[in-house]
Design an enzyme around this catalytic site. Structure first.
Site, short mmCIF file in Angstrom:
data_model
loop_
_atom_site.label_atom_id
_atom_site.label_comp_id
_atom_site.label_asym_id
_atom_site.label_seq_id
_atom_site.Cartn_x
_atom_site.Cartn_y
_atom_site.Cartn_z
N THR A 145 0.81 -1.23 0.00
CA THR A 145 0.00 0.00 0.00
C THR A 145 0.84 1.27 0.00
OG1 THR A 145 -1.73 -1.16 1.18
CG2 THR A 145 -1.76 1.22 1.34
N GLN B 237 -1.34 -20.81 20.41
CA GLN B 237 -2.19 -19.95 19.58
C GLN B 237 -2.63 -18.71 20.35
OE1 GLN B 237 -6.40 -21.94 19.24
NE2 GLN B 237 -4.89 -23.49 18.74
#
Ligand code: ASP
Length: 344
Positions: free
Chosen positions: A13, A279
């Site tokens: 971007t 996680q």
């Protein structure tokens, strides 16, 4: 100040600007970076730019791209004081982690940055990210040594060790987090370097070594309530698989049923390395904390401690690329090679 910086544009971007005719966002020509961001001239540094061709959205990054990148860094290493890599945010943490392993005895800053809004937009975060990254890449201490001779990510006023980061926001300007390691520098009115947290070479003056052999026969398996044995079996039976990054619950816990532990045992028996990371977004694996973690340890699963998924995956790519011997890979996985895990 006579400093030289190589600015490498890979895509993402940050390098976009609006086409005045179509108003579509398109990459601008990086040869003209000083015209696009005239503020950079005020540094008085020599800023050269190199643009990949074609530039890519970072979702298209492949490991061979990291090889091109480290070769480019090696080729220009002597000529510059520091390097700034403009990169899409989506996979920036993977690239930063991979580079940290592929560059050995790094003594110069390699700062990755990007932005959430294109540099050509009024409210862009890209200009500040770019300008501060260049200042950090050029910064030296009173002895003339680089302040941060590491692979880092600079984003929204914080400098992070690259292999500790994860992209966590697709919305906020503060897109990255380094949950298990403090920031290397805070940027406000002054740039405050946390020098006790930065990795400096034990002895300076070593040549940069690059590692370009990567073995990507690795998968990430995130466990969840409802995971089935057939799914595990399908992963374990992937032809040529060398390692599994197992994303477990909490401090490294997983189901204790035979369907799970037996499959892990089968994987280890086939010579597949199983690396246990959590996680959770923060904290560490401790396979001695609960019986559920102990069972994994007994099956030969290796602890990834407080590693991010990005660092665990790329460390395996790197180690498996260098070594064919699993024992050697396992012992290096348990070592802190580039500041990626919190063990000494
Ligand atoms: N999709 C873009 C990329 O990662 C997003 C960004 O640059 O922020 O290349």
């Amino acid at each position: 100040m006579n400093r030289s910086i190589l600015l490498i544009y890979t895509g993402g971007t940050i390098g976009m600007k609006q086409d005045p005719e179509t108003s579509a966002l398109k990459p601008f020509n990086f040869k003209h970076i000083l015209d696009e961001v005239p503020e950079l001239k005020k540094f008085g540094y020599k800023i050269d730019s190199y643009s990949f061709d074609p530039v890519i959205d970072s979702s298209d990054i492949e490991p061979r791209f990291w090889v091109d990148l480290v070769r480019l860094l090696k080729e220009h290493y002597q000529a510059y004081d520091g390097f700034v890599i403009l990169h899409g945010t989506d996979t920036m943490s993977f690239t930063a982690s991979a580079l940290s392993f592929m560059l050995e005895d790094l003594e110069k800053p390699v700062v990755l940055t990007g932005s959430q809004l294109p540099i050509g937009m009024l409210r862009t975060d890209g200009k500040e990210n770019l300008i501060s990254s260049i200042e950090i890449a050029a910064a030296k201490d009173s002895r003339g040594r680089p302040m941060v001779p590491e692979v880092c990510i600079y984003f929204e006023s914080q400098l992070y060790r690259g292999n500790r980061t994860t992209k966590y926001s697709a919305e906020n300007f503060r897109a990255f987090k380094s949950a298990n390691y403090p920031v290397l520098a805070d940027v406000g009115i002054h740039i405050k370097y946390n020098t006790s947290l930065i990795n400096y070479p034990h002895s300076w003056g070593r040549p940069l070594k690059i590692h370009t052999e990567l073995n990507t026969d690795v998968v990430i398996l995130k466990i969840f309530p409802g995971l089935k044995k057939e799914m595990m079996d399908a992963v374990v039976d992937i032809p040529g698989l060398r390692a599994i990054v197992l994303e477990t619950f909490g401090s490294g816990n997983a189901p204790t049923g035979e369907w799970f532990t037996g499959t892990i045992k089968r994987a280890v028996g086939k010579g597949i390395i199983v690396l246990n990371i959590t996680q959770c977004h923060a904290g560490s694996v401790d396979m001695d904390a609960y019986a559920t973690g102990k069972a994994l340890k007994e099956e030969g699963v290796v602890s990834g401690y407080d590693s991010t998924t990005e660092a665990a995956l790329t460390k395996l790519f790197f180690l498996l690329g260098q070594n064919t011997d699993n024992l050697c890979v396992k012992s290096l996985l348990e070592k802190n090679l580039r500041g990626e895990i919190s063990i000494s």
